[in-house]
Write a protein that holds these residues in place. Structure first.
Motif, PDB file in Angstrom:
ATOM      1  N   THR A 167      27.673  26.782 -20.609  1.00  0.00           N
ATOM      2  CA  THR A 167      29.040  26.272 -20.480  1.00  0.00           C
ATOM      3  C   THR A 167      29.447  26.138 -19.013  1.00  0.00           C
ATOM      4  O   THR A 167      30.233  25.248 -18.668  1.00  0.00           O
TER       5      THR A 167
ATOM      6  N   VAL B  88      30.875  22.355 -18.509  1.00  0.00           N
ATOM      7  CA  VAL B  88      32.286  22.080 -18.217  1.00  0.00           C
ATOM      8  C   VAL B  88      32.450  21.288 -16.922  1.00  0.00           C
ATOM      9  O   VAL B  88      33.147  20.259 -16.912  1.00  0.00           O
TER      10      VAL B  88
ATOM     11  N   LEU C   8      35.521  28.637 -15.426  1.00  0.00           N
ATOM     12  CA  LEU C   8      35.657  27.367 -16.152  1.00  0.00           C
ATOM     13  C   LEU C   8      36.948  26.657 -15.756  1.00  0.00           C
ATOM     14  O   LEU C   8      36.961  25.438 -15.522  1.00  0.00           O
TER      15      LEU C   8
END
Length: 414
Positions: free
Chosen positions: A318, A322, A396
């Motif tokens: 991720t 992202v 993130l």
């Protein structure tokens, strides 16, 4: 290795909804462990333990895998998503189902369990309806599409089995223990490990610099694991005392982890990026989990696989996906001729390494709290999890904030 089709990538909001939910569920799991530190790590059957396990498997891992699939299939496998416009509703339905299940398991409450037993299988079937027709219709990458299709089939079977178990619990009917084991085996090996192993054949050479697995070897592994898991589930349902299922799950997980670690051994040290290190730590934890499961240490295996290894693998991805999704969104919005910031500028490697260090510090505390179940140690592990997922979520968010700052600098609305 498949060529990335950036023009076919879905709108950024589609995968981001799921991927950004992952660290939120990580924080929720830490809060549960903080509250239930007296009992959550003692036995797999306590309501607090069941709730925590499903925060890990569905809230953290489920959101990460849903979001990653919805980004990966069009961009890497050339598979169109059918009805992707309803992905926001799928995200809401899935996370509502997770919330209902966790609340129902924790409180042993009938109505949340009844609702979750319907909502969560429906979410997985919806994901299948959105992705499988495109997988079947796409051209090329047959091995990649076959592996993802198998993982989706096992995921839907695991969801249907879990929904049935939730409905039984809601009606105060005792669970058949063999069915619980079958549900866990289908979900962990069939859905999670099979999907990770299939995608790893693409992402490890592309992002980590490893050699590619020969197609025949990958196809043989997929066939052996899939058929072995199905046969082991059938045998376990007929003969619950049989050890075939845990050994099949341990063997499938260990073969993936050790094979991937062997591929990483040939990568020069200069290419040991944050993603590489996330995967090395996650694969080591997964291999130890398989060894613990084979030795009959189910609680230790669960902590290593569900609380450490698999979150490191999908969490590391991720941190790549992202900023990459954000970069694609910038590419679509910024006029031609304007130089875009690189993906590494949106989320520098140092930020990814900080997330890895936070998870690495939390991992031994969680395993220690299972090996030596003391309330203070469980709560210390909860604080470690809270810190790790907070750092992960901040990383993130910072990638998205960097993209918005760039849009403001070039005079585009953020």
């Amino acid at each position: 290795m498949p060529k990335l089709r950036l023009d076919q990538a879905p709108p950024a909001t589609l995968p981001l909804r799921f991927l950004l939910a992952m660290p939120c569920w990580g924080v929720a799991g830490a809060a549960l462990l903080l509250v239930d530190g007296d009992v959550a790590l003692l036995t797999r059957w306590h309501p607090a333990t069941l709730a925590l396990v499903h925060v890990w498997t569905l809230g953290i891992l489920g959101n990460a895998m849903f979001g990653s699939l919805l980004q990966f299939l069009p961009a890497a496998a050339g598979a169109q998503l059918h009805g992707w416009q309803g992905a926001s509703a799928l995200h809401a339905l899935f996370n509502l189902g997770v919330l209902l299940l966790v609340a129902g398991l924790h409180a042993q409450a009938r109505w949340p369990l009844l609702a979750a037993g319907i909502v969560l299988p429906a979410s997985f079937l919806w994901l299948g309806a959105m992705t499988i027709p495109g997988l079947v219709a796409a051209a090329g990458e047959r091995l990649l599409r076959a592996g993802i299709g198998l993982a989706l089939a096992f995921g839907m079977l695991a969801a249907l089995a879990g929904g049935g178990l939730a409905l039984l619990l809601a009606r105060r009917i005792a669970w058949p223990l063999a069915a619980v084991d079958a549900h866990a085996g289908l979900g962990v090996l069939g859905w999670m490990v099979l999907l990770l192993a299939t995608v790893a054949r693409v992402v490890m050479p592309m992002f980590q610099g490893t050699a590619s697995v020969p197609p025949r070897a990958q196809a043989s592994w997929l066939a052996v694991v899939a058929m072995g898991l199905f046969a082991a589930v059938v045998a376990h349902l007929r003969y619950p005392a049989d050890r075939t299922l845990p050994l099949a799950v341990a063997g499938g997980g260990a073969s993936f982890a050790l094979g991937a670690l062997w591929l990483q051994q040939r990568v020069p040290r200069a290419r040991h990026s944050a993603l590489f290190l996330h995967w090395r730590a996650g694969l080591l934890a997964l291999a130890l989990a398989a060894l613990s499961l084979a030795a009959g240490q189910g609680m230790v295996a669960g902590a290593l696989a569900l609380g450490v290894g698999l979150p490191l693998l999908v969490g590391g991805m991720t941190l790549e996906i992202v900023p990459f999704v954000d970069w694609i969104a910038l590419r679509r919005r910024v006029p031609r001729g304007v130089q875009l910031p690189g993906v590494q500028r949106l989320l520098p490697d140092a930020s990814r390494r900080r997330a890895l260090l936070a998870h690495g510090a939390a991992a031994p505390l969680l395993v220690a709290a299972v090996l030596w179940p003391m309330p203070w140690l469980a709560r210390l592990a909860a604080l470690g999890q809270l810190a790790a997922w907070s750092v992960h979520g901040y990383a993130l968010a910072s990638a998205l904030l960097a993209g918005r700052a760039f849009l403001r600098r070039v005079g585009q609305p953020a």
